[in-house]
Design a protein around this motif. Structure first.
Motif, short mmCIF file in Angstrom:
data_model
loop_
_atom_site.label_atom_id
_atom_site.label_comp_id
_atom_site.label_asym_id
_atom_site.label_seq_id
_atom_site.Cartn_x
_atom_site.Cartn_y
_atom_site.Cartn_z
N SER A 129 0.82 -1.21 0.00
CA SER A 129 0.00 0.00 0.00
C SER A 129 0.85 1.26 0.00
N SER A 130 2.09 1.18 0.51
CA SER A 130 3.01 2.32 0.44
C SER A 130 4.02 2.16 -0.69
N ILE A 131 4.47 0.92 -0.92
CA ILE A 131 5.48 0.68 -1.96
C ILE A 131 4.96 1.09 -3.34
N LEU A 132 3.71 0.75 -3.64
CA LEU A 132 3.16 1.02 -4.96
C LEU A 132 2.80 2.49 -5.18
N CYS A 133 2.78 3.27 -4.10
CA CYS A 133 2.45 4.70 -4.25
C CYS A 133 3.44 5.39 -5.18
N VAL A 134 4.72 5.02 -5.10
CA VAL A 134 5.75 5.72 -5.88
C VAL A 134 5.60 5.44 -7.38
N PRO A 135 5.63 4.17 -7.83
CA PRO A 135 5.53 3.96 -9.27
C PRO A 135 4.17 4.31 -9.86
N LEU A 136 3.07 4.03 -9.15
CA LEU A 136 1.75 4.34 -9.69
C LEU A 136 1.53 5.84 -9.83
N ARG A 137 1.97 6.60 -8.83
CA ARG A 137 1.84 8.05 -8.91
C ARG A 137 2.73 8.61 -10.02
#
Length: 645
Positions: free
Chosen positions: A569-577
């Motif tokens: 939930s935090s790791i994917l914030c960077v690439p998705l954003r």
């Protein structure tokens, strides 16, 4: 007719103007008659609303230093560091620990504080304003700090529970004559147990101490596994609410109340730590524990786990990548010497860890001597060390109730100082995104913060059930773990050095602190720290072992699935954003979209009073050649506004 004109947002480049415009911006509005009117952007209500309150600033220099010490120096320094040092070769652990501190810890600490001081925003908006494509870093930090708040307050509830019980005439974990004790397994006579011809594993299976039973059978009332959550522990639920009420009453006034609270919460634990150290080294067998603590085992350096533990410990103890340091730095004056502050706080942090090691292991050496055991058998990890080993030790000290009270007061203050700053960081990030909610109106901020604290409390209630320990471990191991912190730290370095530009960021630092830092930080941000973080992260993945409780209970597959959901939930914030920003950015080609996505929304001198020589010369040339009384602004952001003509 109606015509669209450009409304220009100009960053103020003088300290006097900055003090008047705490948003660091001034808005130039074009009237229908052609006149231009200047306002602070915060003072212009969007829809005939009330003016926003000024953004908080530290009321004193020491407020910031103590707040940083409060968030960086916590339970991880007092308990986790000594255990990891013992586990990974004693004094040999200090070698990888110091390497990680110098390459990743201090440089990233400096990066986060200086970023907040420059942008004057919390974690989310700081990254989006410096480099829009990296805005996911701020979102990831907010997610991690939210998970941290939810489970960290539960540890404070445990500390309050033990503190209250310490005032009884006899400590309740001193004997086996209580309703929660197992009459067959509970054993107070350690001499008798040692005389039995049993292996250590057999002893642990057949006998338990009253301290262990008090912790698991009375305080936690723990169930057999996460499949059975059991009933609510209402005493802990009430104490958890008390911890959040204390936190809210301290934080809701912003930096003024939080900064002053830190004068007590961040300093009193040091007094207690020194008292424990002096008392510990005078106990019989203390040197046995100290020798166990500092004796190096160089062969351990070849094990990847040592480096993994060193990396995660530094990130935990320095409070990196959770947005706290960015938010605390944003309350500093623009020209504060944040490099000097970084060096001071880093020294205090690591020094506290080493000092705590001597205090704890001198006491553990005494315990081992009194019970005829090895130090390795009395040193346990995490909550076990705080809520099993030390309560066991105080039973062997004169006036045990007094020592128990002092110890759990220290634990509570160490935890509450971290909880305060973490809460302030999350509120700051949300307040920058929703200024009308947090700074528009007399009671809006109080209500919004109360709602946020109550939301964290509701999540924490799942951890004060009889099966709550299993939930807490998922939050601790996955939600705010080394995986998420190392991942976020690597992207922070990449965003500043490769997307924004390390030399441009050095220009900012020179403008803020008045001199250019050594190339050491630039080299660490650009090369050394990302490589080291990536190596530790890869080691952690390769050496990954599924989470267990007390080395006996194995989580079911769906339990691990919940844990990895928290992590991603935090790791994917960077690439998705990052993908979202590029796809929605203006531009005809992907290369053009990328250039626009890495173009900063803030530039040098938007809030300071120093100018580099180059900028000063350019301003003087403009003044000589221009009929205007003032040079053109260094940065303008345009917004479309409809004006009737």
């Amino acid at each position: 007719m109606s015509l669209k004109v450009k409304e220009t947002e100009v960053f103020v480049d003088s300290q006097n103007s900055f003090n008047q415009c705490h948003s660091t911006t001034r808005l130039l509005k074009t009237k229908p008659n052609g006149d231009v009117e200047a306002h602070c952007s915060d003072d212009i209500p969007p829809k005939e609303g009330k003016a926003l309150r000024e953004r908080d600033m530290w009321s004193g220099k020491f407020d910031f230093l103590l707040a940083c010490c409060g968030t960086a120096v916590g339970l991880g320094n007092v308990w986790r560091f000594p255990y990891l040092c013992y586990k990974n070769g004693g004094g040999a652990f200090l070698i990888p620990y110091m390497i990680v501190v110098l390459i990743s810890g201090v440089p990233i600490f400096f990066l986060e504080v200086s970023l907040g001081q420059f942008t004057k925003y919390g974690a989310i908006k700081s990254w989006s304003s410096l480099c829009p494509i990296s805005s996911g870093i701020g979102i990831a930090s907010a997610v991690i700090v939210f998970f941290t708040l939810c489970y960290y307050a539960v540890i404070l509830a445990w500390a309050l529970f033990y503190l209250i019980q310490s005032f009884r005439a006899e400590l309740p974990w001193a004997n086996c004559n209580n309703t929660w004790n197992d009459k067959l397994k509970c054993q107070e006579n350690f001499t008798y147990v040692r005389m039995l011809n049993m292996t250590e594993a057999a002893r642990r299976a057949n006998f338990t101490s009253p301290v262990e039973e008090y912790w698991e059978r009375h305080v936690l009332q723990i169930t057999e596994g996460i499949e059975d959550m059991g009933d609510m522990r209402w005493e802990l639920a009430g104490l958890l609410l008390l911890a959040w009420v204390i936190c809210y009453l301290t934080v809701f006034q912003g930096t003024k109340s939080t900064g002053k609270a830190m004068y007590f919460t961040a300093t009193f634990p040091y007094i207690m730590l020194i008292i424990l150290l002096i008392r510990g080294v005078t106990l019989p067998g203390a040197m046995k524990g100290i020798e166990f603590y500092i004796k190096p085992n160089i062969t351990k350096l070849g094990e990847p786990q040592v480096w993994i533990d060193a990396g995660t410990q530094v990130f935990f103890s320095y409070s990196l990548c959770i947005g706290v340091l960015v938010s605390l730095g944003s309350f500093n004056p623009y020209n504060n010497n944040c490099l000097r502050d970084t060096v001071i706080i880093a020294g205090v942090n690591s020094g506290t860890s080493i000092l705590a090691g001597f205090a704890i292991f001198s006491a553990l050496g005494f315990m081992a001597t009194e019970q005829g055991m090895e130090v390795a058998d009395v040193a346990e990890k995490g909550p076990g060390l705080a809520f099993i080993a030390y309560p066991k030790e105080v039973l062997l000290l004169p006036v045990s109730q007094l020592w128990s009270c002092l110890f759990f007061v220290m634990i509570f203050l160490l935890g509450i100082s971290t909880l305060l700053t973490d809460t302030l960081a999350l509120v700051t990030s949300l307040g920058d995104l929703f200024p009308q909610l947090f700074r528009g109106g007399k009671y809006r901020k109080m209500i919004a913060m109360a709602g946020g604290c109550f939301a964290c409390y509701l999540v924490g209630l799942s951890m004060v059930t009889q099966g709550g320990m299993y939930i807490l471990q998922l939050f601790d191991f996955y939600g705010a773990s080394g995986f998420t912190l190392l991942w976020t730290a690597s992207w922070q370095c990449i965003a500043v050095s490769w997307m924004y530009g390390d030399q441009k960021f050095y220009d900012i630092l020179e403008d803020m602190i008045g001199y250019r830092p050594t190339p050491y930080f630039r080299i660490c941000w650009k090369y050394a720290a990302p490589l080291l973080n990536a190596a530790i992260l890869i080691f952690a993945i390769v050496k990954y072992e599924p989470l267990t409780y007390n080395k006996t209970y194995n989580y079911p597959a769906w339990g691990h699935a919940i844990g990895w959901t928290l992590a991603f939930s935090s790791i994917l914030c960077v690439p998705l954003r990052m993908l979202y920003v590029i796809c929605t950015m203006e531009g005809d080609t992907w290369a053009e979209k990328y250039r626009n996505a890495t173009r900063p929304e803030v530039q040098i001198q938007h809030g300071g009073n120093r100018k580099s020589n180059k900028v000063q010369e350019e301003d003087e040339e403009d003044l000589e050649t221009s009929s205007d009384a003032s040079p053109p602004p260094p940065y303008c952001e345009q917004q479309d506004v409809e004006t009737s003509i």
